[in-house]
Design a protein around this motif. Structure first.
Motif, PDB file in Angstrom:
ATOM      1  N   PRO A  41     -21.117 -38.939 -21.495  1.00  0.00           N
ATOM      2  CA  PRO A  41     -19.760 -38.940 -20.957  1.00  0.00           C
ATOM      3  C   PRO A  41     -19.760 -38.847 -19.434  1.00  0.00           C
ATOM      4  N   ALA A  42     -18.866 -39.600 -18.796  1.00  0.00           N
ATOM      5  CA  ALA A  42     -18.757 -39.570 -17.342  1.00  0.00           C
ATOM      6  C   ALA A  42     -18.213 -38.218 -16.894  1.00  0.00           C
ATOM      7  N   LEU A  43     -18.603 -37.810 -15.696  1.00  0.00           N
ATOM      8  CA  LEU A  43     -18.085 -36.572 -15.151  1.00  0.00           C
ATOM      9  C   LEU A  43     -16.577 -36.684 -14.941  1.00  0.00           C
ATOM     10  N   ALA A  44     -15.866 -35.545 -15.120  1.00  0.00           N
ATOM     11  CA  ALA A  44     -14.419 -35.545 -14.928  1.00  0.00           C
ATOM     12  C   ALA A  44     -14.087 -35.870 -13.477  1.00  0.00           C
ATOM     13  N   GLU A  45     -13.008 -36.589 -13.270  1.00  0.00           N
ATOM     14  CA  GLU A  45     -12.562 -36.889 -11.915  1.00  0.00           C
ATOM     15  C   GLU A  45     -11.758 -35.703 -11.390  1.00  0.00           C
ATOM     16  N   THR A  46     -12.082 -35.264 -10.200  1.00  0.00           N
ATOM     17  CA  THR A  46     -11.412 -34.109  -9.610  1.00  0.00           C
ATOM     18  C   THR A  46     -10.121 -34.529  -8.906  1.00  0.00           C
ATOM     19  N   VAL A  47      -9.048 -33.807  -9.190  1.00  0.00           N
ATOM     20  CA  VAL A  47      -7.777 -33.986  -8.491  1.00  0.00           C
ATOM     21  C   VAL A  47      -7.351 -32.629  -7.958  1.00  0.00           C
ATOM     22  N   LYS A  48      -7.251 -32.520  -6.634  1.00  0.00           N
ATOM     23  CA  LYS A  48      -6.807 -31.288  -5.996  1.00  0.00           C
ATOM     24  C   LYS A  48      -5.317 -31.396  -5.684  1.00  0.00           C
ATOM     25  N   ILE A  49      -4.564 -30.427  -6.176  1.00  0.00           N
ATOM     26  CA  ILE A  49      -3.115 -30.471  -5.994  1.00  0.00           C
ATOM     27  C   ILE A  49      -2.624 -29.180  -5.337  1.00  0.00           C
ATOM     28  N   GLY A  50      -1.831 -29.328  -4.290  1.00  0.00           N
ATOM     29  CA  GLY A  50      -1.269 -28.185  -3.583  1.00  0.00           C
ATOM     30  C   GLY A  50       0.097 -27.815  -4.130  1.00  0.00           C
ATOM     31  N   VAL A  51       0.332 -26.527  -4.326  1.00  0.00           N
ATOM     32  CA  VAL A  51       1.590 -26.029  -4.878  1.00  0.00           C
ATOM     33  C   VAL A  51       2.026 -24.790  -4.097  1.00  0.00           C
ATOM     34  N   VAL A  52       3.225 -24.292  -4.410  1.00  0.00           N
ATOM     35  CA  VAL A  52       3.692 -23.016  -3.877  1.00  0.00           C
ATOM     36  C   VAL A  52       3.841 -22.043  -5.041  1.00  0.00           C
ATOM     37  N   PRO A  53       3.895 -20.730  -4.759  1.00  0.00           N
ATOM     38  CA  PRO A  53       3.966 -19.743  -5.837  1.00  0.00           C
ATOM     39  C   PRO A  53       5.213 -19.913  -6.702  1.00  0.00           C
ATOM     40  N   GLY A  54       5.095 -19.443  -7.930  1.00  0.00           N
ATOM     41  CA  GLY A  54       6.234 -19.500  -8.835  1.00  0.00           C
ATOM     42  C   GLY A  54       6.123 -20.635  -9.823  1.00  0.00           C
ATOM     43  N   VAL A  55       7.259 -21.147 -10.242  1.00  0.00           N
ATOM     44  CA  VAL A  55       7.290 -22.085 -11.353  1.00  0.00           C
ATOM     45  C   VAL A  55       6.538 -23.377 -11.061  1.00  0.00           C
ATOM     46  N   TYR A  56       6.550 -23.860  -9.827  1.00  0.00           N
ATOM     47  CA  TYR A  56       5.863 -25.119  -9.546  1.00  0.00           C
ATOM     48  C   TYR A  56       4.358 -24.942  -9.705  1.00  0.00           C
ATOM     49  N   GLY A  57       3.834 -23.872  -9.138  1.00  0.00           N
ATOM     50  CA  GLY A  57       2.416 -23.606  -9.291  1.00  0.00           C
ATOM     51  C   GLY A  57       2.044 -23.277 -10.723  1.00  0.00           C
ATOM     52  N   ASP A  58       2.861 -22.451 -11.377  1.00  0.00           N
ATOM     53  CA  ASP A  58       2.560 -22.046 -12.746  1.00  0.00           C
ATOM     54  C   ASP A  58       2.605 -23.216 -13.717  1.00  0.00           C
ATOM     55  N   SER A  59       3.573 -24.105 -13.530  1.00  0.00           N
ATOM     56  CA  SER A  59       3.694 -25.235 -14.458  1.00  0.00           C
ATOM     57  C   SER A  59       2.545 -26.217 -14.284  1.00  0.00           C
ATOM     58  N   VAL A  60       2.071 -26.392 -13.050  1.00  0.00           N
ATOM     59  CA  VAL A  60       0.906 -27.260 -12.837  1.00  0.00           C
ATOM     60  C   VAL A  60      -0.353 -26.595 -13.393  1.00  0.00           C
ATOM     61  N   ALA A  61      -0.481 -25.283 -13.204  1.00  0.00           N
ATOM     62  CA  ALA A  61      -1.634 -24.564 -13.748  1.00  0.00           C
ATOM     63  C   ALA A  61      -1.678 -24.674 -15.270  1.00  0.00           C
ATOM     64  N   ALA A  62      -0.514 -24.699 -15.896  1.00  0.00           N
ATOM     65  CA  ALA A  62      -0.452 -24.823 -17.353  1.00  0.00           C
ATOM     66  C   ALA A  62      -0.991 -26.160 -17.832  1.00  0.00           C
ATOM     67  N   LEU A  63      -1.038 -27.124 -16.933  1.00  0.00           N
ATOM     68  CA  LEU A  63      -1.490 -28.470 -17.294  1.00  0.00           C
ATOM     69  C   LEU A  63      -3.007 -28.611 -17.255  1.00  0.00           C
ATOM     70  N   VAL A  64      -3.708 -27.670 -16.674  1.00  0.00           N
ATOM     71  CA  VAL A  64      -5.155 -27.808 -16.448  1.00  0.00           C
ATOM     72  C   VAL A  64      -5.929 -28.140 -17.718  1.00  0.00           C
ATOM     73  N   PRO A  65      -5.723 -27.435 -18.854  1.00  0.00           N
ATOM     74  CA  PRO A  65      -6.497 -27.773 -20.063  1.00  0.00           C
ATOM     75  C   PRO A  65      -6.234 -29.191 -20.572  1.00  0.00           C
ATOM     76  N   GLU A  66      -4.987 -29.642 -20.523  1.00  0.00           N
ATOM     77  CA  GLU A  66      -4.677 -30.995 -20.985  1.00  0.00           C
ATOM     78  C   GLU A  66      -5.265 -32.040 -20.057  1.00  0.00           C
ATOM     79  N   ALA A  67      -5.258 -31.751 -18.772  1.00  0.00           N
ATOM     80  CA  ALA A  67      -5.862 -32.671 -17.808  1.00  0.00           C
ATOM     81  C   ALA A  67      -7.361 -32.768 -18.060  1.00  0.00           C
ATOM     82  N   LYS A  68      -7.982 -31.632 -18.335  1.00  0.00           N
ATOM     83  CA  LYS A  68      -9.421 -31.627 -18.609  1.00  0.00           C
ATOM     84  C   LYS A  68      -9.739 -32.475 -19.824  1.00  0.00           C
ATOM     85  N   ALA A  69      -8.909 -32.358 -20.864  1.00  0.00           N
ATOM     86  CA  ALA A  69      -9.108 -33.157 -22.072  1.00  0.00           C
ATOM     87  C   ALA A  69      -8.958 -34.642 -21.799  1.00  0.00           C
ATOM     88  N   ALA A  70      -8.200 -34.977 -20.751  1.00  0.00           N
ATOM     89  CA  ALA A  70      -7.994 -36.381 -20.376  1.00  0.00           C
ATOM     90  C   ALA A  70      -9.018 -36.857 -19.340  1.00  0.00           C
TER      91      ALA A  70
END
Length: 265
Positions: free
Chosen positions: A17-46
């Motif tokens: 399997p190819a190595l995962a492609e890294t995407v660095k995303i900047g956020v601010v505290p609170g819901v925007y950061g938390d909602s993106v953090a919640a996506l990490v496992p699904e992104a990894k699976a993709a």
């Protein structure tokens, strides 16, 4: 046999399997950061290693994106980005829409605008667009009057009537929730209020409303990377993820009057 096994292992290493492609995303505290953090496992699976980097201000995320230290950021609406591009010459563009938050004018000292005393102090955002939005709310509440037609680009210089002689304290947006108790009125963002755990985010004296899609938070990228498949996939996953929706709802205290999913509007 040993040589055959070694060659087989090497073949599997090269063709695995190819190595995962890294995407660095900047956020601010609170819901925007938390909602993106919640996506990490699904992104990894993709096949995407989504690295979430948190900032405490509204300037550095665009500077970092422009410099190439980030692949995406997710903290600003289009009018804010447009103004930043005008001021700084950024080569940045929206690549997807996210959450549309309600904003309000809050007070921990007064129950309504009529109760605000003479010479009161009002805390307001220090950036042009969000300051303008706050001034519009203050005008709507009858505390001030603005020049005709200035809209959300209004500044303190556009105030033409200030009958209670209120003074203004200009503050970086993410810090407004923390100083609300120290002033008579403050512009407020529910997601920052919730993150700070300071007071009820639904208690604003007046809200902006959640009908104007131009103030939805967007994913932004350098124009040169705007068509990158991995970035497009992050946006797609965010907009379709049940886990992200749950994080957004939690981040807005399960209060539907505080937000809407702008990509569904």
């Amino acid at each position: 046999m040993k040589l055959t096994a070694l060659l087989s292992a090497l073949f599997l290493t090269v063709t695995g399997p190819a190595l995962a492609e890294t995407v660095k995303i900047g956020v601010v505290p609170g819901v925007y950061g938390d909602s993106v953090a919640a996506l990490v496992p699904e992104a990894k699976a993709a096949g995407i290693d989504l690295q979430v980097i948190e900032f405490s201000d509204w300037t550095t995320p665009n500077e970092a994106l422009q410099a190439g230290d980030l692949d995406l950021n997710y903290f600003q609406h289009v009018p804010f980005l447009t103004n930043a591009i005008k001021q700084k010459g950024y080569d940045i563009t929206p690549v997807g829409v996210g959450t549309l938050a309600n904003i309000g004018i809050y007070s921990l000292k007064h129950k309504d605008f009529a109760s605000v005393p003479q010479d009161a102090t009002v805390a307001i955002a220090n950036d042009p667009v969000n300051q303008g939005r706050g001034l519009l709310l203050l005008a709507k509440g009858g505390l001030i009057k603005l020049k005709d037609g200035v809209g959300y680009l209004g500044t303190l210089d556009d105030i033409v009537d200030n009958p209670k002689n209120v003074t203004f304290k200009e503050v970086e947006g993410p810090q407004l929730a923390r100083i609300t108790a120290d002033v008579d009125l403050a512009l407020g963002y529910p997601h920052f209020i919730i993150a700070a755990k300071t007071f009820d985010p639904g208690s604003a004296l007046i809200f902006s409303g959640i009908d104007d899609k131009q103030f939805a938070i967007v994913f932004a990228a350098n124009k040169a990377k705007a068509d990158n498949p991995a970035l497009k996939k992050v946006v797609e996953l965010y907009q379709t993820s049940k886990t992200v929706r749950e994080a957004i709802d939690k981040g807005f205290a399960h209060n539907p009057k505080l937000y809407t999913l702008a990509w569904e509007k």
